[in-house]
Design a protein around this motif. Structure first.
Motif, PDB file in Angstrom:
ATOM      1  N   ASP A  64      -6.878  -4.099  12.846  1.00  0.00           N
ATOM      2  CA  ASP A  64      -5.416  -4.019  12.946  1.00  0.00           C
ATOM      3  C   ASP A  64      -4.855  -5.240  13.675  1.00  0.00           C
ATOM      4  N   ALA A  68      -2.259  -8.053  12.228  1.00  0.00           N
ATOM      5  CA  ALA A  68      -1.001  -8.356  12.922  1.00  0.00           C
ATOM      6  C   ALA A  68      -0.860  -9.853  13.167  1.00  0.00           C
ATOM      7  N   LYS A  78       3.944 -10.653   4.625  1.00  0.00           N
ATOM      8  CA  LYS A  78       3.267  -9.515   5.248  1.00  0.00           C
ATOM      9  C   LYS A  78       3.095  -8.337   4.300  1.00  0.00           C
TER      10      LYS A  78
END
Length: 206
Positions: A64, A68, A78
Motif C-alpha cells: 500500500d 501511495a 493514479k
C-alpha cells in the motif's frame, strides 16, 4: 509496482523497474521483506519468504505504501496503476488483486498461484496476466487450472501464457547458473522471457 523474487529486492528486480522506466512508465521496486534482506542461498530465500508470508498485514502495508508513493509521482495516473511480480512477487501481486485494490492490471511471472483466500465476484478490479512455465514443478498444472477456475468464477479478465519448456524463474538471466549450482528446476528461457514481456507491454499500452 514491481515485487521481487524470493531472493529479495536485488539487482534483478531493480532491472525490471528500469526496463519499465525505459519504456516510458514510472516504476517503483518495493522491498516486501522490509529490511533490505537479500539471499544468495535457497535456504535463506525460503526463510525470508516464509517470514514475510507469516505476516501478511505487514506485506499489505508495504505494498500500500509503494502504491501511495507511485500515485504521487509526476505524470502518474493514479487510476491506472499496475502491479508486476516475479516468483514470490508473482504470488504477492495476485493477492493484492484478490484484496480488491484499485489496480488496473496485475502481471505474475512464474509466480505462485495457489491461495487460501479465493477471489470473490466483484472484488478484483484488475485485469490479470499470468506467465507460467509448463516445466516448472514449483507451479504445477493444477495451480494453473485452479487459478483459471477461480478467476472465471469471480468474473475476472485473465490471460494465461503457458510456456511448455520453461522452468521456474524463466525471465531471470541468472537463474540457470543458480539452478545448476543448487540442483533446482531453475533456468532462463529467452523466448519465454521476451514473449511474456511483450504481453506485459501490450497490456500496459491498452
Amino acid at each position: 509496482v514491481v515485487v521481487h523474487e524470493w531472493w529479495g529486492l536485488n539487482d534483478y528486480a531493480r532491472s525490471r523497474a528500469k526496463m519499465l522506466a525505459e519504456a516510458g512508465y514510472t516504476a517503483i521496486a518495493v522491498d516486501m521483506y522490509g529490511t533490505g534482506k537479500i539471499a544468495d542461498h535457497p535456504k535463506d530465500a525460503t526463510a525470508f519468504m516464509n517470514a514475510a508470508l507469516a505476516e501478511p498485514e505487514k506485506m499489505n502495508a508495504r505494498f500500500d505504501a509503494a502504491m501511495a508513493i507511485l500515485a504521487k509521482q509526476p505524470g502518474v495516473n493514479k487510476d491506472k496503476l499496475y502491479a508486476i511480480g516475479y516468483c514470490f512477487g508473482g504470488g504477492v501481486v495476485l493477492n493484492q488483486a484478490r484484496r480488491g485494490l484499485d489496480l488496473a492490471g496485475v502481471a505474475s511471472f512464474h509466480g505462485a498461484l495457489a491461495t487460501k483466500t479465493r477471489a470473490t465476484p466483484g472484488t478484483v478490479k484488475a485485469e490479470i496476466l499470468v506467465a507460467t512455465g509448463g516445466a516448472d514443478p514449483m507451479v504445477p498444472a493444477k495451480q494453473v487450472a485452479a487459478l483459471t477456475g477461480e478467476m472465471a468464477s469471480a468474473g475476472v479478465k485473465l490471460t494465461v501464457l503457458n510456456f511448455p519448456d520453461a522452468k521456474h524463474s524463466f525471465t531471470n538471466p541468472g537463474s540457470t547458473a543458480v539452478g545448476n549450482k543448487y540442483d533446482m528446476p531453475l533456468a532462463y528461457n529467452e523466448a519465454a522471457d521476451k514473449e511474456s514481456w511483450a504481453a506485459l507491454m501490450q497490456m500496459l499500452a491498452k
